[in-house]
Each structure stands twice: as structure tokens, then as C-alpha cells.
Design a protein around this motif. Structure first.
Motif, PDB file in Angstrom:
ATOM      1  N   GLU A   1       5.323  30.112  28.406  1.00 56.19           N
ATOM      2  CA  GLU A   1       4.259  29.367  29.075  1.00 56.19           C
ATOM      3  C   GLU A   1       4.771  28.059  29.679  1.00 56.19           C
ATOM      4  N   TYR A   2       3.957  27.474  30.537  1.00 59.35           N
ATOM      5  CA  TYR A   2       4.218  26.154  31.137  1.00 59.35           C
ATOM      6  C   TYR A   2       4.496  25.130  30.038  1.00 59.35           C
ATOM      7  N   SER A   3       5.402  24.208  30.293  1.00 67.00           N
ATOM      8  CA  SER A   3       5.909  23.329  29.235  1.00 67.00           C
ATOM      9  C   SER A   3       4.869  22.400  28.615  1.00 67.00           C
ATOM     10  N   LEU A   4       3.801  22.087  29.337  1.00 62.62           N
ATOM     11  CA  LEU A   4       2.736  21.225  28.799  1.00 62.62           C
ATOM     12  C   LEU A   4       1.543  22.049  28.324  1.00 62.62           C
ATOM     13  N   LEU A   5       1.681  23.349  28.322  1.00 60.88           N
ATOM     14  CA  LEU A   5       0.645  24.326  27.976  1.00 60.88           C
ATOM     15  C   LEU A   5      -0.381  24.481  29.088  1.00 60.88           C
ATOM     16  N   ASN A   6      -0.840  23.374  29.630  1.00 64.52           N
ATOM     17  CA  ASN A   6      -1.793  23.382  30.737  1.00 64.52           C
ATOM     18  C   ASN A   6      -1.436  22.233  31.668  1.00 64.52           C
ATOM     19  N   PRO A   7      -1.080  22.488  32.939  1.00 64.42           N
ATOM     20  CA  PRO A   7      -0.663  21.413  33.834  1.00 64.42           C
ATOM     21  C   PRO A   7      -1.755  20.399  34.131  1.00 64.42           C
TER      22      PRO A   7
ATOM     23  N   LEU B   1       6.713  35.771  22.281  1.00 66.70           N
ATOM     24  CA  LEU B   1       6.481  34.528  22.997  1.00 66.70           C
ATOM     25  C   LEU B   1       7.681  33.607  22.805  1.00 66.70           C
ATOM     26  N   LEU B   2       8.120  32.976  23.886  1.00 66.58           N
ATOM     27  CA  LEU B   2       9.232  32.038  23.807  1.00 66.58           C
ATOM     28  C   LEU B   2       8.680  30.628  23.725  1.00 66.58           C
ATOM     29  N   GLN B   3       8.779  30.043  22.546  1.00 62.16           N
ATOM     30  CA  GLN B   3       8.263  28.701  22.278  1.00 62.16           C
ATOM     31  C   GLN B   3       9.111  27.662  23.016  1.00 62.16           C
ATOM     32  N   THR B   4       8.463  26.830  23.828  1.00 63.53           N
ATOM     33  CA  THR B   4       9.192  25.815  24.582  1.00 63.53           C
ATOM     34  C   THR B   4       9.429  24.570  23.723  1.00 63.53           C
ATOM     35  N   TRP B   5      10.022  23.554  24.340  1.00 62.01           N
ATOM     36  CA  TRP B   5      10.524  22.412  23.583  1.00 62.01           C
ATOM     37  C   TRP B   5       9.878  21.095  24.012  1.00 62.01           C
ATOM     38  N   ALA B   6       9.940  20.132  23.100  1.00 60.51           N
ATOM     39  CA  ALA B   6       9.449  18.788  23.402  1.00 60.51           C
ATOM     40  C   ALA B   6      10.294  18.175  24.517  1.00 60.51           C
ATOM     41  N   ARG B   7       9.633  17.515  25.450  1.00 62.47           N
ATOM     42  CA  ARG B   7      10.308  16.923  26.600  1.00 62.47           C
ATOM     43  C   ARG B   7      10.504  15.425  26.393  1.00 62.47           C
ATOM     44  N   ALA B   8      11.747  14.992  26.528  1.00 65.25           N
ATOM     45  CA  ALA B   8      12.044  13.573  26.362  1.00 65.25           C
ATOM     46  C   ALA B   8      11.297  12.729  27.386  1.00 65.25           C
ATOM     47  N   ASP B   9      11.147  13.243  28.612  1.00 64.92           N
ATOM     48  CA  ASP B   9      10.460  12.456  29.641  1.00 64.92           C
ATOM     49  C   ASP B   9       8.998  12.229  29.283  1.00 64.92           C
ATOM     50  N   GLN B  10       8.371  13.219  28.636  1.00 68.79           N
ATOM     51  CA  GLN B  10       6.964  13.078  28.260  1.00 68.79           C
ATOM     52  C   GLN B  10       6.776  12.068  27.133  1.00 68.79           C
TER      53      GLN B  10
END
Length: 309
Positions: free
Chosen positions: A122-128, A159-168
Motif C-alpha cells: 500500500e501507499y506509504s502513508l496508508l492514505n495520501p 501484504l508487504l508492510q512498509t516502513w517509517a519515513r524519516a522525512d515524515q
């Protein structure tokens, strides 16, 4: 703690009995004979943001959208080849898009073949539009899983679990996770992926890529905050945008996928892994990624059951 994280145990308990008949076993790829057919569906968190990952091993991956990406599916293919396993790897990847977009625009492509394994990211923020809101994600997973199983009831969907983003966390004023920690963002992602897996009719599991990335940070293998410089002796998980994975993070991602889909210990690939060398990693960096991937998968599996006397 977010409401999603607090409610998740109740949701898991309620849904555990709903899909009790679902076969979540994961037959490994064969060493000979017809290859296991694997499809990856997602965005740039799978195809990579830049070379050397973006077009890596592209000739060995069937890109269903014709964009020429190799990416993490290409790295995974190389790892499977190194292990002597027969896999046929395809990708359906759209930069910056959600699973809902794949469902609406690419359903026919995804369901054109009876895949053995389908990996959804899924999209990295779950919902843009509403970062952290898992509702559209959960719905899309359920519909995609049903569409895949309508073609091949024996397919395994993961499901491929995405990762925490340093920029966020460090550079997005007013953002959903601004001023929090990588742990806080990863907790929300982990809960959302677990919820989506449980709510769907039959999802075989979650590939804990984001958890592996956080483990690397907590173990001191990867630097926590790239904006204040990379600590000597540590690697940078992210690329220049501190958003997508860089080469080491992408190799770690492929290792988690490899370990989960094949049942092989990532450490068995060894420091001389060609995929790691191709991505410009040192033997020590290759070994560290393999170790983190193996530890993450072992922790996910939980303690071994005691033997019966």
C-alpha cells in the motif's frame, strides 16, 4: 497510542474465527520443475526510487505495465536464483499510487493469470489525503484478495508492510507523525497491515519489511536520523529523499521477502551474495542485512513450540 493500535487486539480476536478455514500455509518455490508464479503489486516502495535498484535485473522480471522496472522484485529474483529456486517473477507497479488505484485501473492485468503468490503493498502513508487512516487500504485489500482467489483459489496473497519515513518524522511540520518517533509511525503501519490481513477473506500473512527496518535502527546497524548525518559505522536505510529506501534498505526488503516466501534463512545466502554486491554493498553490509532480516522473521514466527515427550 493511536485508536487503531488500541482497537487492533479486539479486531483480531473477532476476525480470527471468521476466516478459520483459510489455508495460510506458504508452499516454498520448487528447486526443479515449473516455477512458482509470483506477482508484486505496489508502487515505488517496490520498484525503487533510483539506480541501482530501479532497473535492477529488469530482464528477469515481467513488468506487466511495460515500464522496465526491476526493483526489489528483481533483487528477490536474483536471491531466488542464488538459492537454486524456481520462480517466475512479475510486477504491476505504479509510482505514487494506492491499492485502490490498482484495483480500479489494473484489475484486469492482475487477474489475467492464475498466480501462485501475490504480494500487495500500500501507499506509504496508508492514505495520501488522510495519512494514517487505514480504511480505504483495508477495503482495497479485501477486494483484491477476492479477485485473485476468484481466478486461483489456491493462490497465496501476502501484504508487504512498509516502513517509517524519516522525512515524515523529522521534516514534515504539521504532518501526521511530525515530532514523534520512527517507532510511533511504524506502530501505526504495523497495526494497519495486521488489520487489513485479518479483515480480508484469506490473506496468508504480512511481510514485516517495516519492522525489519526499525530493528536495524534499534540495533544500531542503521542510522536513525539521516538529517543530522550518518553515524560512522552505520548505514543509511533511506535514499537521498529520506523517504524511499536506498540500496541497503532495498536489499533488506528483498531479504525479508525471500525468507518469508521461500522458508530459507536469509543468512544462508552468505556475504558473497551477488545481489548485495551488485547493489554496491560491502560484505559486512550484506551480512548485517541478512542478520536483521533473519532476526525479524524469527521474531515474527514466535518461540518454537516445545517438543512432545
Amino acid at each position: 497510542m493511536s485508536l487503531l493500535v488500541r482497537l487492533l487486539p479486539l479486531v483480531l480476536f473477532a476476525s480470527a474465527t471468521t476466516h478459520a478455514a483459510c489455508d495460510r500455509s506458504l508452499p516454498p518455490p520448487p528447486a526443479s520443475g515449473p516455477p512458482q508464479r509470483i506477482l508484486f503489486v505496489g508502487n515505488s516502495f517496490l520498484h525503487g526510487h533510483a539506480p541501482p535498484v530501479l532497473h535492477y535485473n529488469a530482464a528477469a522480471v515481467t513488468d506487466l505495465n511495460g515500464t522496465g522496472y526491476g526493483g526489489v522484485p528483481g533483487v528477490f529474483k536474483q536471491l531466488a536464483d542464488e538459492a537454486g529456486l524456481q520462480v517466475s517473477v512479475a510486477s504491476e507497479l505504479l509510482s505514487g499510487q494506492t491499492l485502490r488505484v490498482h484495483l480500479d485501473q489494473k484489475r484486469g492485468v492482475i487477474t489475467a493469470q492464475p498466480w501462485d503468490v501475490v504480494v500487495l503493498q500500500e501507499y506509504s502513508l496508508l492514505n495520501p489525503r488522510q495519512p494514517g487512516d487505514p480504511r480505504a487500504f483495508v477495503t482495497a485489500v479485501g477486494e483484491l484478495e477476492a479477485a485473485v482467489h476468484a481466478v486461483n483459489p489456491a493462490a497465496r496473497v501476502l501484504l508487504l508492510q512498509t516502513w517509517a519515513r524519516a522525512d515524515q518524522v523529522y521534516r514534515t511540520p504539521g504532518g501526521r507523525w511530525a515530532g514523534q518517533t520512527l517507532e510511533a509511525m511504524q506502530a501505526d503501519l504495523r497495526a494497519a497491515y495486521a488489520l487489513a490481513a485479518q479483515r480480508a477473506g484469506c490473506v496468508a500473512g504480512v511481510l514485516p519489511v517495516g519492522d525489519a527496518a526499525l530493528r536495524a535502527v534499534q540495533a544500531g546497524v542503521a542510522d536513525r536520523n539521516p538529517f543530522d548525518g550518518i553515524e560512522p559505522g552505520q548505514v543509511n536505510l533511506w535514499g537521498p529523499d529520506s523517504y524511499h529506501f536506498g540500496p541497503w534498505g532495498s536489499y533488506l526488503e528483498a531479504l525479508v521477502i525471500f525468507g518469508r516466501l521461500t522458508g530459507r534463512d536469509p543468512i544462508s545466502l552468505g556475504e558473497s551474495s551477488r545481489a548485495g554486491r551488485d547493489l554496491g554493498l560491502t560484505p559486512a553490509q550484506v551480512a548485517a542485512a541478512q542478520r536483521i532480516a533473519a532476526q525479524t522473521l524469527k521474531a515474527e514466527a514466535g518461540p518454537a513450540s516445545p517438543s512432545t515427550p
